[in-house]
Scaffold this motif. Structure first.
Motif, PDB file in Angstrom:
ATOM      1  N   ALA A 254       0.862  -1.180   0.000  1.00  0.00           N
ATOM      2  CA  ALA A 254       0.000   0.000   0.000  1.00  0.00           C
ATOM      3  C   ALA A 254       0.900   1.231   0.000  1.00  0.00           C
ATOM      4  CB  ALA A 254      -0.932   0.005   1.207  1.00  0.00           C
ATOM      5  N   LEU A 255       0.327   2.379  -0.370  1.00  0.00           N
ATOM      6  CA  LEU A 255       1.144   3.586  -0.524  1.00  0.00           C
ATOM      7  C   LEU A 255       0.400   4.788   0.008  1.00  0.00           C
ATOM      8  CD1 LEU A 255       3.239   4.528  -3.623  1.00  0.00           C
ATOM      9  CD2 LEU A 255       1.593   6.183  -2.748  1.00  0.00           C
ATOM     10  N   PHE A 256       1.155   5.676   0.696  1.00  0.00           N
ATOM     11  CA  PHE A 256       0.590   6.945   1.159  1.00  0.00           C
ATOM     12  C   PHE A 256       1.726   7.932   1.318  1.00  0.00           C
ATOM     13  CE2 PHE A 256      -0.923   9.786   4.629  1.00  0.00           C
ATOM     14  CZ  PHE A 256      -2.015  10.328   3.979  1.00  0.00           C
ATOM     15  N   LYS A 257       1.594   9.091   0.672  1.00  0.00           N
ATOM     16  CA  LYS A 257       2.636  10.112   0.659  1.00  0.00           C
ATOM     17  C   LYS A 257       3.964   9.479   0.189  1.00  0.00           C
ATOM     18  CE  LYS A 257      -0.253  13.231   2.019  1.00  0.00           C
ATOM     19  NZ  LYS A 257      -0.222  13.947   3.287  1.00  0.00           N
ATOM     20  N   ASP A 258       5.024   9.555   1.009  1.00  0.00           N
ATOM     21  CA  ASP A 258       6.309   8.959   0.602  1.00  0.00           C
ATOM     22  C   ASP A 258       6.482   7.530   1.094  1.00  0.00           C
ATOM     23  OD1 ASP A 258       7.176  11.200  -0.763  1.00  0.00           O
ATOM     24  OD2 ASP A 258       8.069  12.111   1.015  1.00  0.00           O
ATOM     25  N   TYR A 259       5.486   6.995   1.781  1.00  0.00           N
ATOM     26  CA  TYR A 259       5.623   5.683   2.406  1.00  0.00           C
ATOM     27  C   TYR A 259       5.078   4.570   1.519  1.00  0.00           C
ATOM     28  CZ  TYR A 259       6.985   7.238   7.097  1.00  0.00           C
ATOM     29  OH  TYR A 259       7.659   7.747   8.180  1.00  0.00           O
ATOM     30  N   LEU A 260       5.835   3.482   1.448  1.00  0.00           N
ATOM     31  CA  LEU A 260       5.346   2.205   0.945  1.00  0.00           C
ATOM     32  C   LEU A 260       5.225   1.256   2.125  1.00  0.00           C
ATOM     33  CD1 LEU A 260       7.555   1.750  -2.252  1.00  0.00           C
ATOM     34  CD2 LEU A 260       5.111   2.236  -2.205  1.00  0.00           C
ATOM     35  N   TYR A 261       4.051   0.697   2.330  1.00  0.00           N
ATOM     36  CA  TYR A 261       3.805  -0.261   3.407  1.00  0.00           C
ATOM     37  C   TYR A 261       3.749  -1.647   2.763  1.00  0.00           C
ATOM     38  CZ  TYR A 261       2.037   4.210   5.147  1.00  0.00           C
ATOM     39  OH  TYR A 261       1.900   5.534   5.487  1.00  0.00           O
ATOM     40  N   VAL A 262       4.663  -2.519   3.144  1.00  0.00           N
ATOM     41  CA  VAL A 262       4.814  -3.811   2.474  1.00  0.00           C
ATOM     42  C   VAL A 262       4.785  -4.929   3.501  1.00  0.00           C
ATOM     43  CG1 VAL A 262       6.203  -5.159   0.870  1.00  0.00           C
ATOM     44  CG2 VAL A 262       6.277  -2.665   0.765  1.00  0.00           C
ATOM     45  N   THR A 263       3.867  -5.888   3.326  1.00  0.00           N
ATOM     46  CA  THR A 263       3.826  -7.046   4.219  1.00  0.00           C
ATOM     47  C   THR A 263       4.759  -8.123   3.688  1.00  0.00           C
ATOM     48  OG1 THR A 263       1.912  -8.010   3.070  1.00  0.00           O
ATOM     49  CG2 THR A 263       1.469  -6.591   4.965  1.00  0.00           C
ATOM     50  N   ASP A 264       5.363  -8.871   4.628  1.00  0.00           N
ATOM     51  CA  ASP A 264       6.329  -9.913   4.292  1.00  0.00           C
ATOM     52  C   ASP A 264       5.870 -11.222   4.916  1.00  0.00           C
ATOM     53  OD1 ASP A 264       8.484 -11.664   4.125  1.00  0.00           O
ATOM     54  OD2 ASP A 264       9.948 -10.053   4.259  1.00  0.00           O
ATOM     55  N   TRP A 265       5.549 -12.196   4.059  1.00  0.00           N
ATOM     56  CA  TRP A 265       5.056 -13.488   4.541  1.00  0.00           C
ATOM     57  C   TRP A 265       6.170 -14.304   5.181  1.00  0.00           C
ATOM     58  CZ3 TRP A 265       0.774 -16.124   5.536  1.00  0.00           C
ATOM     59  CH2 TRP A 265       0.823 -17.509   5.583  1.00  0.00           C
ATOM     60  N   ARG A 266       7.356 -14.281   4.606  1.00  0.00           N
ATOM     61  CA  ARG A 266       8.440 -15.140   5.076  1.00  0.00           C
ATOM     62  C   ARG A 266       9.042 -14.636   6.383  1.00  0.00           C
ATOM     63  NH1 ARG A 266      12.423 -16.234   0.551  1.00  0.00           N
ATOM     64  NH2 ARG A 266      10.839 -17.814   0.038  1.00  0.00           N
ATOM     65  N   LEU A 267       9.354 -13.355   6.445  1.00  0.00           N
ATOM     66  CA  LEU A 267       9.993 -12.798   7.646  1.00  0.00           C
ATOM     67  C   LEU A 267       8.977 -12.308   8.670  1.00  0.00           C
ATOM     68  CD1 LEU A 267      12.997 -10.857   6.074  1.00  0.00           C
ATOM     69  CD2 LEU A 267      12.890 -13.216   6.901  1.00  0.00           C
ATOM     70  N   ARG A 268       7.691 -12.464   8.360  1.00  0.00           N
ATOM     71  CA  ARG A 268       6.623 -12.132   9.309  1.00  0.00           C
ATOM     72  C   ARG A 268       6.740 -10.706   9.836  1.00  0.00           C
ATOM     73  NH1 ARG A 268       5.282 -17.631  12.732  1.00  0.00           N
ATOM     74  NH2 ARG A 268       5.428 -19.058  10.972  1.00  0.00           N
ATOM     75  N   GLY A 269       6.631  -9.776   8.916  1.00  0.00           N
ATOM     76  CA  GLY A 269       6.718  -8.388   9.321  1.00  0.00           C
ATOM     77  C   GLY A 269       6.107  -7.470   8.289  1.00  0.00           C
ATOM     78  N   MET A 270       6.093  -6.183   8.628  1.00  0.00           N
ATOM     79  CA  MET A 270       5.691  -5.142   7.691  1.00  0.00           C
ATOM     80  C   MET A 270       6.816  -4.121   7.635  1.00  0.00           C
ATOM     81  SD  MET A 270       2.501  -2.461   7.685  1.00  0.00           S
ATOM     82  CE  MET A 270       1.310  -3.707   7.250  1.00  0.00           C
ATOM     83  N   TYR A 271       7.174  -3.751   6.396  1.00  0.00           N
ATOM     84  CA  TYR A 271       8.232  -2.777   6.194  1.00  0.00           C
ATOM     85  C   TYR A 271       7.637  -1.426   5.810  1.00  0.00           C
ATOM     86  CZ  TYR A 271      11.430  -6.759   6.046  1.00  0.00           C
ATOM     87  OH  TYR A 271      12.144  -7.890   6.358  1.00  0.00           O
TER      88      TYR A 271
END
Length: 441
Positions: A254-271
């Motif tokens: 997902a995207l908002f302003k300068d941020y990209l929000y990315v979910t990670d299935w393998r490492l179990r996190g959000m970047y």
């Protein structure tokens, strides 16, 4: 013993008002699952510049054993939507807030999807929801206004192998999707499915998720096979790799302003990445006991409503879709657009995507979505005698049937059995229909 013959037959055909937004909460909607497989609807407040507030995360367990994997929202309607892989259903949560202050009731919006990685995306101007279905190989649209859940149609179905990633730009009236298969590509069309063209058709492996940046007119996408987060213009130019992380398995973006929000299935996190240079703008949100699925932005300044919307004055009977400076009407499945391009008429054809099957005495038809949802009941449309073979002419909606000694045909919508030919001897082996050369036995 009765011989059962089963064939798939697929036919496709394809009032709005704006609600004034009020300043309210802004945040991310995230679908997560704990290692004990307890699913939760989770929200993360974000600041005006997009910075997530990880100290104010809220979670609520939805009803039953749902398995939400994709999510989006319509801020004007104050509604959230999620695809549940377990029940193969899209659900709606009315009166949704980032604070999760409501009763957390999710009601069915559309049943009968496949058990695949379906992606959702909302047009907040016309208030329609779009989704991809990789197993049914189509892209669908459904109105979010009113209580009639039959207001949907198949928007695109031809030349699709496995449509998956999905993103909209309602302001530019553009629909973007990834198609994963023998010729993986990223495509674009209008929100009505017209003016379709390819954006990227090379150096792609598994582009599973897309996000549109309205300000820069760029698409961002995750390619799981290449371990990349990439971007390209709306015209398919200036393709760039924002970052590459071989240890990851990015799932949603997902995207908002300068941020990209990315979910990670393998490492179990959000970047939380910078959309331009790929640098982490904030430390990742990660819990080893949690798996992260879909993510979407829910904010008034993400879904800006134009001063003039064309759908309210157009007067579409079924579905109104945004066009670039205008709007157009679509009809729900089973209906055809009239000459006034607004009203819809029943086209007197029984089903447009169906399974047709026969035994020795009957031919029956049922909605093809019975493959994933048993709410659809078959209807027997024709009595036969000794039928052992069946084939379909889907263009003309005709059935070709055979018993041991004769071949017959009948129309799906006016089922009256008529003989084509009698055979000297006994019909056996395989039986098929060729559009150009009729039938083979």
């Amino acid at each position: 013993m009765l011989t059962v013959v089963l064939k798939a037959i697929i036919f496709v055909t394809c009032g709005i008002q704006l609600v004034t937004t009020t300043e309210s909460d802004r945040g991310l909607i995230v679908n997560i699952a704990t290692t004990s497989m307890i699913k939760q609807a989770t929200t993360v407040p974000i600041a005006e510049d997009g910075t997530p507030n990880l100290d104010s995360i809220r979670s609520k367990k939805p009803f039953n054993n749902v398995d939400f994997v994709s999510v989006d929202g319509d801020y004007t309607l104050q509604q959230a939507y999620a695809y549940d892989r377990y029940t193969r259903t899209i659900y709606k949560n009315s009166n949704f807030t980032i604070e999760l202050s409501g009763p957390n009731i999710w009601t069915p919006l559309h049943k009968g999807l496949s058990k695949a990685y379906v992606k959702l995306s909302v047009d907040w101007i016309s208030h329609n929801i779009y989704w991809t279905d990789p197993e049914y190989k189509w892209i669908m649209v459904q109105s979010l206004l009113g209580n009639d859940t039959s207001m949907y149609c198949v928007l695109i179905h031809d030349n699709l192998h496995g449509p998956q990633g999905l993103a909209l730009d309602p302001i530019e009236a553009l629909l973007f999707w990834s198609d994963i298969g023998t010729s993986t590509k990223i495509e674009v069309s209008s929100l009505s499915g017209r003016n379709r063209k390819s954006l990227i058709s090379s150096n792609l492996l598994n582009p599973c998720s897309l996000a549109a940046d309205y300000a820069s007119r760029r698409i961002y996408f995750v390619d799981q096979g290449r371990f990349t987060l990439e971007t390209v213009t709306y015209e398919g130019r200036d393709r760039k790799v924002v970052l590459k992380k071989p240890e990851t398995k990015f799932l949603d973006i997902a995207l908002f302003k300068d941020y990209l929000y990315v979910t990670d299935w393998r490492l179990r996190g959000m970047y939380f990445f910078n959309k331009t240079n790929g640098k982490e703008l904030r430390k990742s949100w990660s819990e080893r006991a949690v798996r992260y699925y879909g993510v979407a932005v829910f904010a008034p300044d993400e879904q800006l409503v134009p001063a003039k919307a064309h759908c309210p004055s157009l007067g579409c009977e079924h579905i109104c879709v945004t066009e670039k400076d205008s709007a157009s009407c679509l009809c729900k499945d089973g209906y055809t657009l009239d000459q006034d391009m607004k009203t819809c008429s029943l086209n007197n054809e029984s089903l447009h995507r169906a399974l047709i099957f026969s035994n020795e005495s009957s031919v029956c038809i049922v909605d093809i979505r019975i493959l994933t949802h048993f709410a659809f009941l078959p209807v027997c449309i024709l009595e036969t005698s000794g039928t052992k073979y069946m084939s379909m002419d889907t263009d003309d909606r005709q059935m070709i049937l055979a018993n041991d000694t004769a071949i017959y045909w009948a129309r799906v919508d006016n089922p009256e059995l008529q003989m084509l030919t009698e055979i000297t001897g006994t019909i056996s082996g395989k039986f098929s229909y060729d559009l150009f050369n009729y039938f083979h036995t």
